[in-house]
Design an enzyme around this catalytic site. Structure first.
Site, PDB file in Angstrom:
ATOM      1  N   ARG A  41       0.909  -1.344   0.071  1.00  0.00           N
ATOM      2  CA  ARG A  41      -0.082   0.063  -0.026  1.00  0.00           C
ATOM      3  C   ARG A  41       0.861   1.187   0.038  1.00  0.00           C
ATOM      4  O   ARG A  41       1.834   1.319   0.960  1.00  0.00           O
ATOM      5  CB  ARG A  41      -0.851   0.132   1.224  1.00  0.00           C
ATOM      6  CG  ARG A  41      -1.957  -1.250   1.153  1.00  0.00           C
ATOM      7  CD  ARG A  41      -2.797  -1.054   2.156  1.00  0.00           C
ATOM      8  NE  ARG A  41      -3.857   0.053   1.937  1.00  0.00           N
ATOM      9  CZ  ARG A  41      -5.096   0.308   2.645  1.00  0.00           C
ATOM     10  NH1 ARG A  41      -5.030   0.230   3.876  1.00  0.00           N
ATOM     11  NH2 ARG A  41      -5.664   1.399   2.262  1.00  0.00           N
ATOM     12  N   GLN A  53     -14.978   1.514   7.133  1.00  0.00           N
ATOM     13  CA  GLN A  53     -14.446   1.626   8.426  1.00  0.00           C
ATOM     14  C   GLN A  53     -15.028   2.037   9.882  1.00  0.00           C
ATOM     15  O   GLN A  53     -14.750   1.510  10.740  1.00  0.00           O
ATOM     16  CB  GLN A  53     -12.757   2.292   8.342  1.00  0.00           C
ATOM     17  CG  GLN A  53     -11.840   1.475   7.426  1.00  0.00           C
ATOM     18  CD  GLN A  53     -11.916   2.138   6.148  1.00  0.00           C
ATOM     19  OE1 GLN A  53     -13.094   2.369   5.602  1.00  0.00           O
ATOM     20  NE2 GLN A  53     -11.091   1.917   5.194  1.00  0.00           N
ATOM     21  N   ASP A  94      -2.572   9.066   7.591  1.00  0.00           N
ATOM     22  CA  ASP A  94      -1.549   8.265   7.047  1.00  0.00           C
ATOM     23  C   ASP A  94      -0.120   8.930   6.609  1.00  0.00           C
ATOM     24  O   ASP A  94       0.878   8.050   6.489  1.00  0.00           O
ATOM     25  CB  ASP A  94      -2.234   7.593   5.810  1.00  0.00           C
ATOM     26  CG  ASP A  94      -3.540   6.742   6.137  1.00  0.00           C
ATOM     27  OD1 ASP A  94      -4.621   7.339   6.261  1.00  0.00           O
ATOM     28  OD2 ASP A  94      -3.306   5.549   6.338  1.00  0.00           O
ATOM     29  N   ASN A 123      -5.505  11.424   4.647  1.00  0.00           N
ATOM     30  CA  ASN A 123      -6.016  10.372   5.570  1.00  0.00           C
ATOM     31  C   ASN A 123      -7.226   9.948   4.851  1.00  0.00           C
ATOM     32  O   ASN A 123      -7.325  10.245   3.553  1.00  0.00           O
ATOM     33  CB  ASN A 123      -6.700  11.208   6.748  1.00  0.00           C
ATOM     34  CG  ASN A 123      -7.280  10.195   8.017  1.00  0.00           C
ATOM     35  OD1 ASN A 123      -6.511   9.197   8.142  1.00  0.00           O
ATOM     36  ND2 ASN A 123      -8.624  10.343   8.303  1.00  0.00           N
ATOM     37  N   LYS A 124      -7.962   9.065   5.402  1.00  0.00           N
ATOM     38  CA  LYS A 124      -8.977   8.427   4.479  1.00  0.00           C
ATOM     39  C   LYS A 124     -10.006   9.321   3.560  1.00  0.00           C
ATOM     40  O   LYS A 124     -10.179  10.472   4.053  1.00  0.00           O
ATOM     41  CB  LYS A 124      -9.928   7.601   5.585  1.00  0.00           C
ATOM     42  CG  LYS A 124     -10.886   6.895   4.971  1.00  0.00           C
ATOM     43  CD  LYS A 124     -10.733   5.852   3.617  1.00  0.00           C
ATOM     44  CE  LYS A 124      -9.501   5.178   4.372  1.00  0.00           C
ATOM     45  NZ  LYS A 124      -9.061   4.285   3.021  1.00  0.00           N
TER      46      LYS A 124
HETATM   47  O1  MRU Z   1      -7.580   2.367   4.072  1.00  0.00           O
HETATM   48  P1  MRU Z   1      -7.381   2.376   5.692  1.00  0.00           P
HETATM   49  O2  MRU Z   1      -8.434   1.600   6.248  1.00  0.00           O
HETATM   50  O3  MRU Z   1      -5.964   1.866   5.993  1.00  0.00           O
HETATM   51  O4  MRU Z   1      -7.299   3.979   6.065  1.00  0.00           O
HETATM   52  C1  MRU Z   1      -7.108   4.204   7.439  1.00  0.00           C
HETATM   53  C2  MRU Z   1      -7.094   5.552   7.736  1.00  0.00           C
HETATM   54  O5  MRU Z   1      -7.111   6.442   6.853  1.00  0.00           O
HETATM   55  C3  MRU Z   1      -6.656   5.957   9.207  1.00  0.00           C
HETATM   56  O6  MRU Z   1      -7.552   7.028   9.414  1.00  0.00           O
HETATM   57  C4  MRU Z   1      -5.320   6.310   9.373  1.00  0.00           C
HETATM   58  O7  MRU Z   1      -4.368   5.226   8.862  1.00  0.00           O
HETATM   59  C5  MRU Z   1      -4.924   6.375  10.672  1.00  0.00           C
HETATM   60  S1  MRU Z   1      -5.118   4.918  11.810  1.00  0.00           S
HETATM   61  C6  MRU Z   1      -4.493   5.565  13.093  1.00  0.00           C
END
Ligand code: MRU
Length: 340
Positions: free
Chosen positions: A83, A190, A231, A241-242
């Site tokens: 990723r 999520q 992220d 972030n997401k």
């Molecule tokens: O695609 P994901 O579920 O890995 O994305 C996660 C996020 O965007 C979280 O907000 C981020 O990783 C912070 S987790 C402490």
């Protein structure tokens, strides 16, 4: 306590986050390729958690390799190609690589033992970091109000306790009367599947909302602050972030609601001047055209699926780390925190 990821004699054991909340199932990865696949398929997800998984993947690969010297780079590359956005993945692999380099010339059994110990240490540190970060952040959470969060930045997204949810947990532990609104977080859900499950598990009042309700509630006056994870954070404080985080930040700004980002120092990528340089993962269109297996779009419909967006620093009130709270101008405050 909920265990997201553990090192065991059988291999790396993870709770399968693709099956929650319907089923609490665990996956055992016995080979580094299985760890890579678990990261890619989001059995484990969340920036700090995939960092820990990658470190354990390197350790597992080292343990099982017939010719460690010849295979070490391939093990690291395979894990690095899972990723692209969360920098914690690359941070953890680099840390394992540095240790490996420093052990050159040692007996191979010694090297394997040290790599395993390092991966276990990264997991231990992550929980301690989240608890420290939680203590710093708890002071910022207004008492008697609702906290809005997006995606899952909880125990499941880390080795334990969580970043954004760590701040919420610490605020509750400090006696603040708060409740949480969780965005469902389309398309992977999520928020609905993981954040609400985690908060219910802890007895913290949580209300699920669809992503398009955030503006309505931010305008209502009931939301005291927004707290999200990250992220990757660029040197200027732009935050990846997401997907869907950016519109929440704009809506928070429009309504005068503080927007906080909670993340460990390992999420800072000061090599990038701004968020424009952060690579954004593009995931399969099927996650959008289908809703957990059920087709919701016409046959052959095109769909875009960027997994993350970048929130410009002007919408970020503060960044909460284990070393303290960074405020604008972020170029200076983040540099100070990184060097501390
Ligand atoms: O695609 P994901 O579920 O890995 O994305 C996660 C996020 O965007 C979280 O907000 C981020 O990783 C912070 S987790 C402490």
């Amino acid at each position: 306590m909920l265990e997201t990821i553990q090192w065991t004699d059988d291999g790396v054991v993870m709770i399968d986050q693709t099956r929650l909340p319907r089923e609490e199932a665990y996956v055992t990865c016995r080979d580094y390729r299985e760890v890579a696949e678990a990261i890619r398929s989001m059995v484990i997800r969340g920036a700090p958690a995939i960092g820990v998984a990658a470190a354990m993947g390197v350790a597992l690969g080292a343990l099982r390799a017939d010719h460690l010297d010849a295979e070490f780079e391939t093990i690291c590359d395979t894990l690095a190609q899972t990723r692209p956005t969360a920098v914690n993945l690359f941070w953890a692999i680099e840390r394992m690589k540095r240790l490996y380099q420093s052990l050159r010339g040692c007996p191979v059994e010694e090297i394997r033992k040290r790599l395993v110990a390092e991966a276990i240490e990264i997991r231990r540190e992550d929980i301690a970091i989240n608890q420290a970060l939680g203590r710093h952040g708890a002071e910022l959470v207004p008492d008697g109000k609702t906290v809005l969060t997006h995606c899952n930045a909880g125990a499941l997204a880390t080795a334990g306790y969580g970043t954004a949810l760590g701040v919420i947990r610490a605020a509750v532990a400090a006696g603040k009367k708060i409740d949480v609104f969780a965005d469902e977080t389309r398309p992977f859900l999520q928020g609905a599947r993981l954040t609400v499950w985690e908060l219910m598990h802890d007895g913290i009042p949580a209300t699920l909302i669809t992503d398009n309700m955030a503006g309505h509630f931010l305008k209502s006056g009931r939301i005291g602050c927004v707290i999200v994870g990250a992220d990757r954070i660029a040197a200027n404080g732009d935050v990846a972030n997401k997907i869907g985080t950016y519109p929440v930040a704009v809506l928070a700004h429009e309504n005068g609601v503080p927007f906080y980002v909670a993340a460990p120092v390992s999420t800072l990528d000061l090599s990038l001047e701004s968020g424009d340089q952060i690579p954004i993962e593009q995931r399969p269109a099927r996650e959008v055209t289908h809703f957990f297996g059920v087709q919701v779009a016409p046959d052959g419909a095109a769909a875009a699926n960027p997994a993350f967006d970048v929130t410009p620093n002007r919408y970020v009130t503060a960044i909460i780390t284990e070393r303290g709270v960074a405020r604008p101008p972020f170029t200076e405050s983040l540099r100070r925190i990184h060097a501390a």
